[in-house]
Write a protein that holds these residues in place. Sequence first.
Motif, PDB file in Angstrom:
ATOM      1  N   HIS A 640       0.831  -1.199   0.000  1.00  0.00           N
ATOM      2  CA  HIS A 640       0.000   0.000   0.000  1.00  0.00           C
ATOM      3  C   HIS A 640       0.869   1.255   0.000  1.00  0.00           C
ATOM      4  N   LYS A 641       0.389   2.303  -0.635  1.00  0.00           N
ATOM      5  CA  LYS A 641       1.150   3.541  -0.773  1.00  0.00           C
ATOM      6  C   LYS A 641       0.783   4.503   0.359  1.00  0.00           C
ATOM      7  N   THR A 642       1.339   4.252   1.526  1.00  0.00           N
ATOM      8  CA  THR A 642       1.172   5.166   2.649  1.00  0.00           C
ATOM      9  C   THR A 642       2.540   5.653   3.097  1.00  0.00           C
ATOM     10  N   LEU A 643       2.554   6.742   3.845  1.00  0.00           N
ATOM     11  CA  LEU A 643       3.792   7.351   4.302  1.00  0.00           C
ATOM     12  C   LEU A 643       3.917   7.204   5.812  1.00  0.00           C
ATOM     13  N   ALA A 644       5.123   7.462   6.314  1.00  0.00           N
ATOM     14  CA  ALA A 644       5.355   7.363   7.750  1.00  0.00           C
ATOM     15  C   ALA A 644       4.466   8.326   8.523  1.00  0.00           C
ATOM     16  N   MET A 645       4.193   9.475   7.962  1.00  0.00           N
ATOM     17  CA  MET A 645       3.365  10.466   8.644  1.00  0.00           C
ATOM     18  C   MET A 645       1.920   9.985   8.805  1.00  0.00           C
ATOM     19  N   ASP A 646       1.485   9.003   7.979  1.00  0.00           N
ATOM     20  CA  ASP A 646       0.126   8.471   8.083  1.00  0.00           C
ATOM     21  C   ASP A 646      -0.012   7.470   9.222  1.00  0.00           C
ATOM     22  N   VAL A 647       1.095   6.899   9.658  1.00  0.00           N
ATOM     23  CA  VAL A 647       1.063   5.818  10.650  1.00  0.00           C
ATOM     24  C   VAL A 647       1.570   6.286  12.001  1.00  0.00           C
ATOM     25  N   THR A 753      12.292  10.136   7.944  1.00  0.00           N
ATOM     26  CA  THR A 753      11.577  11.389   7.746  1.00  0.00           C
ATOM     27  C   THR A 753      10.087  11.113   7.607  1.00  0.00           C
ATOM     28  N   ASP A 754       9.299  12.160   7.740  1.00  0.00           N
ATOM     29  CA  ASP A 754       7.851  11.988   7.706  1.00  0.00           C
ATOM     30  C   ASP A 754       7.333  11.592   6.331  1.00  0.00           C
ATOM     31  N   HIS A 755       8.148  11.749   5.264  1.00  0.00           N
ATOM     32  CA  HIS A 755       7.712  11.373   3.923  1.00  0.00           C
ATOM     33  C   HIS A 755       8.297  10.038   3.457  1.00  0.00           C
ATOM     34  N   THR A 756       8.864   9.258   4.374  1.00  0.00           N
ATOM     35  CA  THR A 756       9.368   7.928   4.023  1.00  0.00           C
ATOM     36  C   THR A 756       8.198   6.995   3.735  1.00  0.00           C
ATOM     37  N   ILE A 760       9.042   0.850   2.976  1.00  0.00           N
ATOM     38  CA  ILE A 760      10.446   0.913   3.388  1.00  0.00           C
ATOM     39  C   ILE A 760      10.542   0.819   4.909  1.00  0.00           C
ATOM     40  N   VAL A 761       9.641   1.507   5.609  1.00  0.00           N
ATOM     41  CA  VAL A 761       9.642   1.447   7.075  1.00  0.00           C
ATOM     42  C   VAL A 761       9.395   0.019   7.552  1.00  0.00           C
ATOM     43  N   VAL A 762       8.454  -0.683   6.939  1.00  0.00           N
ATOM     44  CA  VAL A 762       8.148  -2.060   7.319  1.00  0.00           C
ATOM     45  C   VAL A 762       9.365  -2.950   7.081  1.00  0.00           C
ATOM     46  N   ASP A 763      10.056  -2.770   5.948  1.00  0.00           N
ATOM     47  CA  ASP A 763      11.267  -3.547   5.679  1.00  0.00           C
ATOM     48  C   ASP A 763      12.348  -3.268   6.722  1.00  0.00           C
ATOM     49  N   ILE A 764      12.484  -2.015   7.146  1.00  0.00           N
ATOM     50  CA  ILE A 764      13.475  -1.675   8.173  1.00  0.00           C
ATOM     51  C   ILE A 764      13.142  -2.399   9.479  1.00  0.00           C
ATOM     52  N   ILE A 785       6.965   5.707  15.474  1.00  0.00           N
ATOM     53  CA  ILE A 785       6.276   4.520  14.945  1.00  0.00           C
ATOM     54  C   ILE A 785       6.808   3.321  15.707  1.00  0.00           C
ATOM     55  N   THR A 786       5.922   2.548  16.318  1.00  0.00           N
ATOM     56  CA  THR A 786       6.309   1.310  16.991  1.00  0.00           C
ATOM     57  C   THR A 786       5.842   0.119  16.165  1.00  0.00           C
ATOM     58  N   LYS A 787       6.312  -1.040  16.569  1.00  0.00           N
ATOM     59  CA  LYS A 787       5.903  -2.258  15.852  1.00  0.00           C
ATOM     60  C   LYS A 787       4.396  -2.452  15.919  1.00  0.00           C
ATOM     61  N   LYS A 788       3.811  -2.113  17.065  1.00  0.00           N
ATOM     62  CA  LYS A 788       2.366  -2.275  17.181  1.00  0.00           C
ATOM     63  C   LYS A 788       1.619  -1.292  16.287  1.00  0.00           C
ATOM     64  N   ASP A 789       2.175  -0.076  16.099  1.00  0.00           N
ATOM     65  CA  ASP A 789       1.551   0.873  15.171  1.00  0.00           C
ATOM     66  C   ASP A 789       1.489   0.287  13.765  1.00  0.00           C
ATOM     67  N   ILE A 790       2.579  -0.362  13.356  1.00  0.00           N
ATOM     68  CA  ILE A 790       2.614  -0.964  12.019  1.00  0.00           C
ATOM     69  C   ILE A 790       1.594  -2.097  11.918  1.00  0.00           C
ATOM     70  N   LEU A 791       1.536  -2.943  12.964  1.00  0.00           N
ATOM     71  CA  LEU A 791       0.595  -4.060  12.943  1.00  0.00           C
ATOM     72  C   LEU A 791      -0.853  -3.561  12.915  1.00  0.00           C
ATOM     73  N   LYS A 792      -1.131  -2.490  13.673  1.00  0.00           N
ATOM     74  CA  LYS A 792      -2.487  -1.929  13.650  1.00  0.00           C
ATOM     75  C   LYS A 792      -2.814  -1.346  12.275  1.00  0.00           C
ATOM     76  N   HIS A 793      -1.833  -0.691  11.685  1.00  0.00           N
ATOM     77  CA  HIS A 793      -2.042  -0.111  10.349  1.00  0.00           C
ATOM     78  C   HIS A 793      -2.319  -1.215   9.321  1.00  0.00           C
TER      79      HIS A 793
END
Length: 808
Positions: A640-647, A753-756, A760-764, A785-793
């Motif tokens: 999905h095309k979302t950015l770090a600032m969205d999560v 950065t907020d536009h990452t 890419i963040v998930v891969d990191i 951003i924490t791991k749980k934030d990513i899982l919730k997203h």
Amino acid sequence: MNNTGYCSESFNSLQSATSDEDMVEIAGATLDFSSTDDVPPLDRDHGAGGIGNGLKEAPKLMDFLDEPLPGVGTYEDFNTIDWVREKSKDRDRHREIASQSKESTWALMKSISDAFSGWLLMLFVGLMSGALAGGIDISAHWMTDLKEGVCLSAFWFNHEHCCWNSNENTFQERDKCPKWKSWAELIIGSNDGPFAYIMNYVMYVCWALLFSFLAVSLVRAFAPYACGSGIPEIKTILSGFIIRGYLGKWTLMIKTITLVLAVSSGLSLGKEGPLVHVACCCGNILCHLFTKYRKNEAKRREVLSAAAAVGVSVAFGAPIGGVLFSLEEVSYYFPLKTLWRSFFAALVAAFTLRSINPFGNSRLVLFYVEFHSPWHLVELVPFVLLGIFGGIWGAFFIRANIMWCRRRKTTRLGHYPVLEVLVVTAVTAVLAFPNSYTRMSTSELISELFNDCGLLDSSQLCNYANVSDIERGSNALPDRPASHDVYTAMWQLALALVFKMLITVVTFGMKVPSGLFIPSMAVGAIAGRLLGVGMEQLAYYHHDWVLFRGWCSPGADCITPGLYAMVGAAACLGGVTRMTVSLVVIMFELTGGLEYIVPLMAATMTSKWVADALGREGIYEAHIRLNGYPFLEPKEEFSHKTLAMDVMRPRRSDPPLSVITQDGMSVEEVETLITDTSYSGFPVVVSHESQRLVGFVLRRDLVISIENARQRQDGVVSTSQIFFTEYTPPQLPSSPSPLKLRGILDLSPFTVTDHTAMDIVVDIFRKLGLRQCLVTHNGRLLGIITKKDILKHMAQIANRDPDSILFN
């Protein structure tokens, strides 16, 4: 994993409330980036000249980087480890040992000992796991037979060993010997007639209920973590999550005992999955013998990866398959060094199990078979059909089992685990006893289904017609018409198939040790044997069909029903677990035949494709999600095309930013921040106005350091200033002693950065094993951003409840 760090009683309640995934809440206030004021330096260098201005020189402060405190750098229960920090600590330790080894002979010997300790630990893990697996196999075999009778000459012998020592039994009735007595013979003196049948029936059910009651009672009273297979939790632990006590001594002891009881009770479960848990418990306990594994969570997980390979090695007698299982299915971080050590540990475990010889047949597994007839290209069609059946069965089982387990969690059913186990055991025993194929243990059933019928077989499955007319020059038999006994066996197997498919759904997940490998293989083996016998009869009566012409002539041994059972077992197990490479290797290690790799590969890949089309998750991933473990599945793609600032947090409506400044905050202010929040760490910034990021500090390290400073450093009170700077500025003569905590500050937290892009963040997060990642804008802290934030997203994107990502 039972590390206990120092912590004062006043902060026990704070620590127990922490959750690693609810890290830091960032304010939703809009930050003003238009300020042109100079940003203060991160570390202010103050000279001694300030003394003349009425300031006193800063006293000598303890730096906790130079004096490590007990508990600093360790983790709370249900937290995620910091892989980067743990690997960095190990590299520093290794560099120090390497530099010291050049200074003296003793230091050189310590360096050699340190390098050898990993291999020595693998040796101990292999020996301990192999010995435990041998004891479990022998005990389970004896107690399973105890439900039907007892050996008078030596009660510790199972049925087979009892009759081996008897010289009075005949070849025709080799399963019956005077030394082995059924319960009806012992109680009423006869084994014939309806009353004897009822007596054996009642005793079978009573023993099953007794074994299952003991198993669930021991688990509930002494080690609640000993229930289930353990593989979902092992996967989560290997990804960096901490579940204290899950791999402890009590869990090992209770799981070993109750695994024997659960298998012996006749429930539709296996011991293979729990043996992985047992081996990992052995690895975790033995890690405490070696400092570098005891004090480093990342190094310990390398040992646990190897231990998982050992568990499969002793469960199936497949050391290579065990290594591949650990690599493909459970491990999160698997460097080349771990591959070599896993191979060595699996070898030692297999050798130990072979030395014990638990089955008395010089084999590592109960159902070792060898097929003598080759397979033909036309047979790929039924093999693929078995793969389709395995995929459909796997998808059905996962959905039904997860539905039942969710019902268990959300209704009153989960409040009565003992009653549930007893009811399921009673239903299983009552329905299983009349059918000989469900009455026997599942391992024996699979062994009989895999078996290639020969002249010496007395099984009902091999009682074909016209056997007396066949030349008895060899043990191999050509295709021949099925007799009444074979048709009866087919009906019994068909009923056993339906019974196993339904009862396994409610059995897996109960509060007893329960593996899924053997029941899944049994379902596939029954379906495969039914199809194999059907193909055999088709080839016998219609050998002139185009399908069989050219390779199946009359009187030839064309079809091997046992091979179909083996392929079906692999297909169903693959459909449930989604294993591929490791499953094929395990299956051909079981049979010893390399020429059957292609049928196994065809069925396994087909089952995976079909199962993936019906549902992406395997059974272990489904249970991880059901339990809310913070596990980032490495096989799952983020498209999905979302950015770090969205999560990231904070959201616009969230409360203000919870941060610590590098200087200017008192001990009381920091303690109040800790009291009012439940986060596991805080960003450290230059000031509240600039939000210029300095580093990240863990809550646990803060609590322990402050309490130790109060006890060990004179003059530290609530009004003492806390500094994270390299140099402490001069203080007023009347001010209390400051507290320097730079040693516990992570000066290199991962930032994006907020536009990452989020992919890419998930891969990191996946590849570095991060706990959290800070989000910045022009160098200033913006969010986290924490791991749980990513899982919730990811859950929201998949239209699932994001609040399901909670440890339960």
